[in-house]
Scaffold this motif. Structure first.
Motif, PDB file in Angstrom:
ATOM      1  N   ILE A 169       0.289   8.069  -2.205  1.00  0.00           N
ATOM      2  CA  ILE A 169      -0.015   7.006  -1.252  1.00  0.00           C
ATOM      3  C   ILE A 169       0.472   5.685  -1.841  1.00  0.00           C
ATOM      4  CG2 ILE A 169      -1.862   5.771  -0.062  1.00  0.00           C
ATOM      5  CD1 ILE A 169      -3.504   8.339  -0.161  1.00  0.00           C
ATOM      6  N   PRO A 170       1.250   4.907  -1.101  1.00  0.00           N
ATOM      7  CA  PRO A 170       1.723   3.615  -1.617  1.00  0.00           C
ATOM      8  C   PRO A 170       0.577   2.761  -2.137  1.00  0.00           C
ATOM      9  CG  PRO A 170       2.817   4.128   0.449  1.00  0.00           C
ATOM     10  CD  PRO A 170       1.752   5.167   0.264  1.00  0.00           C
ATOM     11  N   ALA A 171       0.836   2.046  -3.216  1.00  0.00           N
ATOM     12  CA  ALA A 171      -0.111   1.146  -3.888  1.00  0.00           C
ATOM     13  C   ALA A 171      -1.009   1.893  -4.885  1.00  0.00           C
ATOM     14  CB  ALA A 171      -0.970   0.351  -2.916  1.00  0.00           C
ATOM     15  N   LEU A 172      -1.172   3.208  -4.723  1.00  0.00           N
ATOM     16  CA  LEU A 172      -1.909   3.991  -5.708  1.00  0.00           C
ATOM     17  C   LEU A 172      -0.946   4.461  -6.800  1.00  0.00           C
ATOM     18  CD1 LEU A 172      -4.270   6.210  -3.508  1.00  0.00           C
ATOM     19  CD2 LEU A 172      -4.766   4.015  -4.602  1.00  0.00           C
ATOM     20  N   ASP A 173      -1.510   4.943  -7.915  1.00  0.00           N
ATOM     21  CA  ASP A 173      -0.657   5.436  -9.001  1.00  0.00           C
ATOM     22  C   ASP A 173       0.265   6.557  -8.526  1.00  0.00           C
ATOM     23  OD1 ASP A 173      -1.756   3.663 -10.822  1.00  0.00           O
ATOM     24  OD2 ASP A 173      -3.314   5.055 -11.462  1.00  0.00           O
ATOM     25  N   GLY A 174      -0.240   7.414  -7.653  1.00  0.00           N
ATOM     26  CA  GLY A 174       0.577   8.507  -7.139  1.00  0.00           C
ATOM     27  C   GLY A 174       1.774   8.009  -6.351  1.00  0.00           C
ATOM     28  N   GLY A 175       1.579   6.949  -5.557  1.00  0.00           N
ATOM     29  CA  GLY A 175       2.680   6.376  -4.806  1.00  0.00           C
ATOM     30  C   GLY A 175       3.731   5.776  -5.711  1.00  0.00           C
ATOM     31  N   ARG A 176       3.297   5.115  -6.780  1.00  0.00           N
ATOM     32  CA  ARG A 176       4.244   4.538  -7.737  1.00  0.00           C
ATOM     33  C   ARG A 176       4.989   5.631  -8.494  1.00  0.00           C
ATOM     34  NH1 ARG A 176       1.474  -0.289 -11.014  1.00  0.00           N
ATOM     35  NH2 ARG A 176       3.675  -0.728 -11.397  1.00  0.00           N
ATOM     36  N   LEU A 177       4.294   6.719  -8.777  1.00  0.00           N
ATOM     37  CA  LEU A 177       4.947   7.824  -9.476  1.00  0.00           C
ATOM     38  C   LEU A 177       6.047   8.458  -8.618  1.00  0.00           C
ATOM     39  CD1 LEU A 177       1.909   9.566 -11.221  1.00  0.00           C
ATOM     40  CD2 LEU A 177       3.823   8.418 -12.343  1.00  0.00           C
ATOM     41  N   VAL A 178       5.844   8.490  -7.296  1.00  0.00           N
ATOM     42  CA  VAL A 178       6.870   9.031  -6.406  1.00  0.00           C
ATOM     43  C   VAL A 178       8.171   8.248  -6.560  1.00  0.00           C
ATOM     44  CG1 VAL A 178       7.554   9.305  -3.997  1.00  0.00           C
ATOM     45  CG2 VAL A 178       5.280  10.014  -4.727  1.00  0.00           C
ATOM     46  N   PHE A 179       8.085   6.926  -6.546  1.00  0.00           N
ATOM     47  CA  PHE A 179       9.278   6.095  -6.695  1.00  0.00           C
ATOM     48  C   PHE A 179       9.919   6.287  -8.072  1.00  0.00           C
ATOM     49  CE2 PHE A 179       7.395   3.879  -3.090  1.00  0.00           C
ATOM     50  CZ  PHE A 179       8.517   3.540  -2.343  1.00  0.00           C
ATOM     51  N   LEU A 180       9.096   6.407  -9.103  1.00  0.00           N
ATOM     52  CA  LEU A 180       9.624   6.591 -10.456  1.00  0.00           C
ATOM     53  C   LEU A 180      10.308   7.948 -10.609  1.00  0.00           C
ATOM     54  CD1 LEU A 180       6.716   5.016 -12.527  1.00  0.00           C
ATOM     55  CD2 LEU A 180       9.033   4.113 -12.277  1.00  0.00           C
ATOM     56  N   LEU A 181       9.736   8.984  -9.999  1.00  0.00           N
ATOM     57  CA  LEU A 181      10.351  10.309 -10.076  1.00  0.00           C
ATOM     58  C   LEU A 181      11.666  10.345  -9.309  1.00  0.00           C
ATOM     59  CD1 LEU A 181       7.160  12.537  -9.720  1.00  0.00           C
ATOM     60  CD2 LEU A 181       8.591  12.250 -11.759  1.00  0.00           C
ATOM     61  N   ILE A 182      11.724   9.642  -8.173  1.00  0.00           N
ATOM     62  CA  ILE A 182      12.981   9.536  -7.426  1.00  0.00           C
ATOM     63  C   ILE A 182      14.039   8.842  -8.289  1.00  0.00           C
ATOM     64  CG2 ILE A 182      14.101   8.437  -5.443  1.00  0.00           C
ATOM     65  CD1 ILE A 182      11.505   8.877  -3.880  1.00  0.00           C
ATOM     66  N   GLU A 230      10.709  -1.410  -2.521  1.00  0.00           N
ATOM     67  CA  GLU A 230       9.548  -0.700  -3.063  1.00  0.00           C
ATOM     68  C   GLU A 230       8.298  -1.573  -2.989  1.00  0.00           C
ATOM     69  OE1 GLU A 230       7.866   1.229  -7.247  1.00  0.00           O
ATOM     70  OE2 GLU A 230      10.018   0.846  -7.023  1.00  0.00           O
ATOM     71  N   SER A 231       8.452  -2.856  -3.305  1.00  0.00           N
ATOM     72  CA  SER A 231       7.307  -3.773  -3.256  1.00  0.00           C
ATOM     73  C   SER A 231       6.756  -3.885  -1.845  1.00  0.00           C
ATOM     74  CB  SER A 231       7.721  -5.155  -3.773  1.00  0.00           C
ATOM     75  OG  SER A 231       8.090  -5.091  -5.133  1.00  0.00           O
ATOM     76  N   MET A 232       7.660  -3.873  -0.850  1.00  0.00           N
ATOM     77  CA  MET A 232       7.213  -3.959   0.544  1.00  0.00           C
ATOM     78  C   MET A 232       6.405  -2.730   0.930  1.00  0.00           C
ATOM     79  SD  MET A 232      10.620  -5.532   2.400  1.00  0.00           S
ATOM     80  CE  MET A 232       9.921  -5.255   4.027  1.00  0.00           C
ATOM     81  N   VAL A 233       6.849  -1.556   0.467  1.00  0.00           N
ATOM     82  CA  VAL A 233       6.127  -0.313   0.768  1.00  0.00           C
ATOM     83  C   VAL A 233       4.735  -0.347   0.131  1.00  0.00           C
ATOM     84  CG1 VAL A 233       6.067   2.180   0.404  1.00  0.00           C
ATOM     85  CG2 VAL A 233       8.215   1.073   1.059  1.00  0.00           C
ATOM     86  N   HIS A 234       4.673  -0.764  -1.140  1.00  0.00           N
ATOM     87  CA  HIS A 234       3.381  -0.820  -1.821  1.00  0.00           C
ATOM     88  C   HIS A 234       2.464  -1.875  -1.194  1.00  0.00           C
ATOM     89  CE1 HIS A 234       4.438   2.107  -4.748  1.00  0.00           C
ATOM     90  NE2 HIS A 234       5.329   1.354  -5.382  1.00  0.00           N
ATOM     91  N   PHE A 235       3.044  -2.987  -0.754  1.00  0.00           N
ATOM     92  CA  PHE A 235       2.234  -4.023  -0.124  1.00  0.00           C
ATOM     93  C   PHE A 235       1.642  -3.515   1.189  1.00  0.00           C
ATOM     94  CE2 PHE A 235       1.771  -7.688   2.760  1.00  0.00           C
ATOM     95  CZ  PHE A 235       0.865  -8.440   2.014  1.00  0.00           C
ATOM     96  N   ALA A 236       2.471  -2.807   1.969  1.00  0.00           N
ATOM     97  CA  ALA A 236       1.968  -2.235   3.229  1.00  0.00           C
ATOM     98  C   ALA A 236       0.841  -1.241   2.947  1.00  0.00           C
ATOM     99  CB  ALA A 236       3.105  -1.567   3.991  1.00  0.00           C
TER     100      ALA A 236
END
Length: 374
Positions: free
Chosen positions: A319-332, A345-351
């Motif tokens: 889920i964006p903004a959670l650690d899992g959401g950030r991990l998705v972007f890092l794994l990509i 990426e910042s826009m996705v996390h902000f949303a």
């Protein structure tokens, strides 16, 4: 008041331990940490280390780990965004991992002191699905739908999370339990085989049933009774296995609870946030207090297993903004060899953050309403 304070401290400690994971792995990977805080709000005490400010804040509601260049790249060579992708993955994943570690520590202490209670049936209720499926007193429930039942609490929680589902039950039965006629003890109660000290042969069976709703208890039941019978772990390896099982089971329960929400078994009024969690913990502590401080401590640890394992699991959801959401972007980024545009990426996390804050506001209002009208 002391009960509420104990609940707040427990809840805050679990969040602080999560942030401690981020902090330690950031330091290990050479990431500059601007500030590590215990608590939230205005600073009470603070001192500056070589590069990090360490602060104790007014509200005991967790903590924070502020890293340099966590969201925007200022060119700091020790900033988060300038570290190798696998270093950043370790730093982000460390928070949930530390939650699992804390839950494991609590779980080992609890099981080491209390022992474990095998899911052995002590009685079968007339007319319920368990009787129709052929289960008998003395049967040991091994697994349900492929999930191991190592403790009776596993069985009880599983039934709560899977109402009206077809359950495939794998169980063991000793030879002396095959007869429907039981020996009777001095108190006239049925004597069931002791699986802890069993030396006789047993047979394994599989049956299926579907739980039924019981009006009196307002819950879905299979129709069995259980008499607690705690025993100590056999050795250190067994103790570690039981402790880890607690973590896995509570993490799975956190995810499956969402399934109940989407399937209509839970409503919006059943959702609970920090306010409700603290209030519920306070009530449990109040009930246990007459038994002494040690019982209160064990109760808090038991609640800590549930909360810490649940927090770690939920934080790993993509889920964006959670650690899992950030991990998705890092794994990509790790797979494609280059990062996704930081602004996008910042826009996705902000949303995602906006949606989460909206959800938390709804949950908090629900908590307050429930506290007022309960």
């Amino acid at each position: 008041m002391l009960n509420i304070l104990a609940a707040i401290l427990l809840f805050g400690f679990i969040i602080m331990f999560h942030e401690l994971g981020h902090f330690l792995l950031a330091k290990l990977n050479g990431v500059s940490v601007v500030e590590f805080s215990i608590g939230m709000g205005p600073r009470l005490l603070s001192f500056k280390g070589k590069e990090t400010r360490y602060s104790l804040k007014l509200l005991p509601l967790g903590g924070s780990c502020a890293m340099a260049d966590e969201d925007t790249d200022s060119g700091d060579p020790n900033g988060f965004l300038n570290k190798p992708v696998w270093s950043r993955i370790m730093v982000i994943a460390a928070g949930p991992v530390f939650n699992f570690i804390l839950a494991l520590i609590f779980g080992i202490i609890i099981v080491g002191y209390r022992g474990y209670d095998l899911p052995v049936i002590s009685g079968v209720l007339d007319g319920f699905p368990a009787q129709q499926a052929g289960l008998l007193p003395g049967d040991l429930i091994v697994s349900i739908n492929g999930q191991n039942m190592m403790d009776y609490r596993d069985l009880s929680l599983f039934l709560q999370l899977h109402p009206e589902e077809k359950l495939t039950i794998h169980y063991k039965r000793m030879e002396q339990a095959e007869s429907s006629e039981k020996e009777s003890g001095q108190d006239g109660q049925a004597v069931t085989p002791d699986w802890y000290d069993a030396k006789s042969d047993y047979q394994e069976f599989t049956t299926t049933l579907t739980t039924t709703f019981h009006e009196e208890t307002q819950s879905y039941m299979m129709g069995i009774e259980h008499m607690p019978n705690y025993h100590k772990a056999k050795n250190v390896a067994h103790l570690l296995g039981l402790g880890w099982h607690e973590v896995l089971f509570q993490g799975r329960a956190a995810i499956e609870s969402f399934g109940l929400l989407f399937r209509g078994y839970l409503g919006a009024e059943d959702l609970g946030g920090p306010v409700r969690i603290v209030a519920d913990i306070g009530e449990v502590v109040e009930q246990v207090r007459p038994a002494g401080w040690f019982s209160v401590l064990l109760t808090l640890m038991n609640l800590g297993v549930v909360l810490s394992a649940s927090l770690g699991t939920m934080n790993l959801l993509p889920i964006p903004a959670l650690d899992g959401g950030r991990l998705v972007f890092l794994l990509i980024e790790a797979v494609r060899g280059k990062p996704i545009d930081q602004e996008k990426e910042s826009m996705v996390h902000f949303a995602g953050l906006v949606l989460l804050m909206g959800l938390m506001l709804v949950i908090m209002m629900n908590d307050i309403r429930n506290l007022i009208f309960r």
